[in-house]
Design an enzyme around this catalytic site. Structure first.
Site, mmCIF file in Angstrom:
data_model
loop_
_atom_site.group_PDB
_atom_site.id
_atom_site.type_symbol
_atom_site.label_atom_id
_atom_site.label_comp_id
_atom_site.label_asym_id
_atom_site.label_seq_id
_atom_site.Cartn_x
_atom_site.Cartn_y
_atom_site.Cartn_z
ATOM 1 C CB SER A 1 -0.956 0.000 1.194
ATOM 2 O OG SER A 1 -0.268 -0.201 2.403
ATOM 3 C CG HIS B 1 -1.023 -5.138 2.045
ATOM 4 N ND1 HIS B 1 -0.319 -5.061 3.216
ATOM 5 C CD2 HIS B 1 -0.962 -3.884 1.503
ATOM 6 C CE1 HIS B 1 0.150 -3.833 3.378
ATOM 7 N NE2 HIS B 1 -0.244 -3.098 2.358
ATOM 8 C CG HIS C 1 5.763 -9.607 7.386
ATOM 9 N ND1 HIS C 1 6.761 -8.835 6.836
ATOM 10 C CD2 HIS C 1 4.697 -8.789 7.567
ATOM 11 C CE1 HIS C 1 6.309 -7.591 6.715
ATOM 12 N NE2 HIS C 1 5.063 -7.530 7.135
ATOM 13 N NE ARG D 1 3.034 -4.469 12.239
ATOM 14 C CZ ARG D 1 2.768 -4.535 10.940
ATOM 15 N NH1 ARG D 1 2.322 -3.454 10.301
ATOM 16 N NH2 ARG D 1 2.950 -5.655 10.262
ATOM 17 C CG ASP E 1 -3.203 -8.102 8.947
ATOM 18 O OD1 ASP E 1 -3.586 -6.981 9.290
ATOM 19 O OD2 ASP E 1 -2.488 -8.302 7.949
HETATM 20 N N1 CMX Z 1 0.042 -19.991 5.305
HETATM 21 C C1 CMX Z 1 0.366 -20.857 4.313
HETATM 22 N N2 CMX Z 1 1.371 -20.688 3.437
HETATM 23 C C2 CMX Z 1 2.122 -19.590 3.610
HETATM 24 C C3 CMX Z 1 1.887 -18.654 4.631
HETATM 25 C C4 CMX Z 1 0.797 -18.873 5.490
HETATM 26 N N3 CMX Z 1 0.455 -18.024 6.439
HETATM 27 N N4 CMX Z 1 2.809 -17.677 4.537
HETATM 28 C C5 CMX Z 1 3.585 -17.988 3.478
HETATM 29 N N5 CMX Z 1 3.162 -19.145 2.917
HETATM 30 C C6 CMX Z 1 3.676 -19.774 1.699
HETATM 31 C C7 CMX Z 1 3.514 -18.824 0.534
HETATM 32 O O1 CMX Z 1 2.178 -18.849 0.018
HETATM 33 C C8 CMX Z 1 4.544 -19.329 -0.435
HETATM 34 O O2 CMX Z 1 3.997 -20.477 -1.054
HETATM 35 P P1 CMX Z 1 4.369 -20.837 -2.598
HETATM 36 O O3 CMX Z 1 5.827 -21.116 -2.594
HETATM 37 O O4 CMX Z 1 3.513 -22.012 -2.895
HETATM 38 O O5 CMX Z 1 4.020 -19.626 -3.414
HETATM 39 C C9 CMX Z 1 5.670 -19.777 0.497
HETATM 40 O O6 CMX Z 1 5.061 -19.976 1.784
HETATM 41 C C10 CMX Z 1 6.782 -18.776 0.634
HETATM 42 O O7 CMX Z 1 6.236 -17.517 1.016
HETATM 43 P P2 CMX Z 1 7.108 -16.474 1.869
HETATM 44 O O8 CMX Z 1 8.313 -16.136 1.054
HETATM 45 O O9 CMX Z 1 7.325 -16.980 3.231
HETATM 46 O O10 CMX Z 1 6.124 -15.249 1.982
HETATM 47 P P3 CMX Z 1 5.843 -14.094 0.933
HETATM 48 O O11 CMX Z 1 6.836 -13.013 1.156
HETATM 49 O O12 CMX Z 1 5.702 -14.610 -0.444
HETATM 50 O O13 CMX Z 1 4.401 -13.616 1.402
HETATM 51 C C11 CMX Z 1 2.710 -13.120 2.990
HETATM 52 C C12 CMX Z 1 4.193 -12.964 2.627
HETATM 53 C C13 CMX Z 1 2.412 -12.241 4.194
HETATM 54 C C14 CMX Z 1 1.871 -12.641 1.799
HETATM 55 C C15 CMX Z 1 2.432 -14.613 3.295
HETATM 56 O O14 CMX Z 1 3.144 -14.976 4.456
HETATM 57 C C16 CMX Z 1 0.954 -14.888 3.483
HETATM 58 O O15 CMX Z 1 0.260 -15.163 2.489
HETATM 59 N N6 CMX Z 1 0.431 -14.828 4.758
HETATM 60 C C17 CMX Z 1 -0.964 -14.965 5.028
HETATM 61 C C18 CMX Z 1 -1.698 -13.675 4.654
HETATM 62 C C19 CMX Z 1 -1.353 -12.563 5.622
HETATM 63 O O16 CMX Z 1 -1.357 -12.729 6.824
HETATM 64 N N7 CMX Z 1 -1.089 -11.372 5.057
HETATM 65 C C20 CMX Z 1 -0.884 -10.159 5.878
HETATM 66 C C21 CMX Z 1 0.546 -9.675 5.914
HETATM 67 C C22 CMX Z 1 0.664 -8.399 6.734
HETATM 68 C C23 CMX Z 1 0.011 -7.269 6.030
HETATM 69 O O17 CMX Z 1 0.509 -6.816 4.983
HETATM 70 O O18 CMX Z 1 -1.043 -6.803 6.486
#
Ligand code: CMX
Length: 433
Positions: A240, A270, A316, A325, A371
């Protein structure tokens, strides 16, 4: 106002340092880019500049060098308040200095003076209808105010680059002043079909939001301030903040910039994760009829992962430990609602899910992010409509974004324009051809 004077005092030195760095060392390398970074979402590429906050993977966020506990400790509070004034926090983000109570109150008073929302904003929201997602309503409300932009008006008249920051600052103050009232309008319109309570001139910006939302429990005023401070900034690369920076780098104004940022915040990876999170927790509690056991959570979490979904609120892109947080909100919950069943559930989830994510073997960070905890507190005080939660995030994040946009203009940061290459080119570069 003092904040504006303080900025005017600080800008020349920061600008000279910025320009000097580019002039003297512009050709020096600070990092290399890997194939994975180019093809994989630019993770970790050092390519944005901000002094407002810095996110350390292990320590978490520092606002102008202060950790969350240090920030909450150092900033001025009104008598009897648990959480500092958000106006004082805004002063810190802009200047890097801890304000006096008087300086914090001055920002609050400016917001109060600029807080009246034009009727057309509410008309735009109502014209969409109640079935529209609250983030769409909120974003449209923000975008509709673009016609008020001082930056756009001054730019059309003609101004020098050195003057850019001033109308950007004015737009930032004007927009921040109105966001709580717009959000409260969206909330009351969408879920209750009535109007928010009138703004109370005696309340600070955060507490007045709680008042306009018509939340009766006065503790919610403290939570509102805490929530906005915690969600304000997470350095510049998050989707964002980065979107807002990119949009405004074209010399579009703060309204266009933040409307763009809000669209990025509305994605489930996000900001929308906060709504997904409480939805997941409530699904878990519904299935097991109350606070689940560790075994029940284990099964539920594996079912989520095996169905191809992520566990919302965990993981994350930068952090590699429990988000401070999250910890700060947990401390608030331990103080104010330790027996709430949803809080108890979130606490057991915290015990179980990190190990599961480690076993699952994908997420680089198995720990909770902001979150994972925010919805619990909201529902406890009666804001149970979880698709509204990202709007709350949108009010808070605007604090950091607008401080950054003003500083971007002050430093004279240029149009953002990275280079893309084709897959053929990437293959050749990767093979060293
Ligand atoms: N549950 C299941 N799988 C997860 C996961 C979770 N909470 N977090 C990461 N992974 C997976 C990813 O989907 C990715 O899978 P693929 O290889 O199949 O694509 C793998 O683990 C590697 O991801 P990463 O490098 O650890 O994380 P990214 O930097 O790509 O993504 C985030 C970060 C936050 C999008 C991811 O951890 C996620 O999807 N979390 C759940 C959603 C969430 O809580 N988002 C809020 C973040 C904070 C915010 O911005 O508000």
């Amino acid at each position: 106002m003092k904040l504006k004077e303080k900025l005017a005092e600080k800008i020349p030195a920061v600008q000279a340092r910025y320009k000097g760095l580019i002039k003297e060392y512009g050709a020096n390398k600070i990092a290399d880019v890997t194939v994975a970074q180019c093809a994989g979402g630019m993770r970790g590429i050092k390519s944005l500049l901000t002094d407002i906050s810095y996110l350390d993977p292990n320590e978490g966020i520092r606002f102008r060098g202060y950790t969350i506990p240090e920030t909450l400790e150092a900033l001025p509070k009104r008598e009897g308040a648990e959480i500092p004034l958000v106006g004082g926090f805004y002063y810190l983000l802009f200047t890097g200095e801890i304000p006096t109570l008087e300086e914090a109150e001055e920002v609050e008073a400016e917001w109060k003076a600029r807080g009246k929302v034009p009727q057309y904003v509410f008309d735009v929201i109502e014209a969409q209808g109640k079935d529209t997602h609250p983030m769409t309503l909120f974003t449209l409300g923000v975008l509709s105010m673009q016609r008020e932009s001082k930056f756009a008006a001054k730019y059309a008249e003609g101004m020098t680059k050195a003057e850019y920051w001033e109308p950007m600052f004015e737009d930032s103050m004007n927009m921040m002043a109105k966001l709580p009232a717009i959000a409260a309008y969206v909330y009351r319109f969408k879920y209750y079909g009535d109007k928010p309570a009138p703004s109370d001139p005696n309340l600070d910006w955060g507490s007045d939001f709680a008042n306009m939302m018509k939340i009766e429990n006065l503790e919610y005023r403290e939570l509102a301030k805490l929530y906005f401070i915690l969600h304000s900034d997470h350095e510049s690369g998050n989707a964002s903040a980065h979107t807002a920076h990119l949009v405004a780098s074209t010399l579009s104004d703060a309204y266009f910039g933040w409307a763009g940022g809000l669209c990025a915040l509305a994605g489930p990876l996000h900001g929308l994760a906060n709504q997904e999170c409480l939805k997941w927790i409530m699904g878990l509690m519904d299935k097991f009829d109350g606070v689940p056991t560790e075994e029940q959570i284990d099964k539920f979490a594996w079912d989520t992962l095996n169905s191809g979904q992520v566990i919302p609120g965990y993981g994350h892109a930068v952090l590699r430990k429990t988000d401070p947080r999250y910890t700060s909100q947990r401390e608030f919950a331990l103080k104010h609602c330790p027996d709430d069943p949803v809080f108890k559930t979130v606490s057991v989830v915290y015990k179980v899910v990190p190990d599961i994510l480690v076993k699952h073997g994908k997420a680089k960070n198995p720990w909770p992010n902001v979150d994972a905890h925010s919805g619990v507190l909201q529902q406890y005080y009666g804001v149970k409509e979880y698709d509204f939660y990202t709007v709350l995030f949108g009010i808070g994040r605007a604090l950091g974004v607008t401080a950054n946009l003003t500083w971007d203009r002050a430093m004279g940061q240029p149009l953002e324009r990275p280079k893309s290459i084709t897959t053929d080119m990437l293959e050749k570069l990767a093979k060293g051809e």
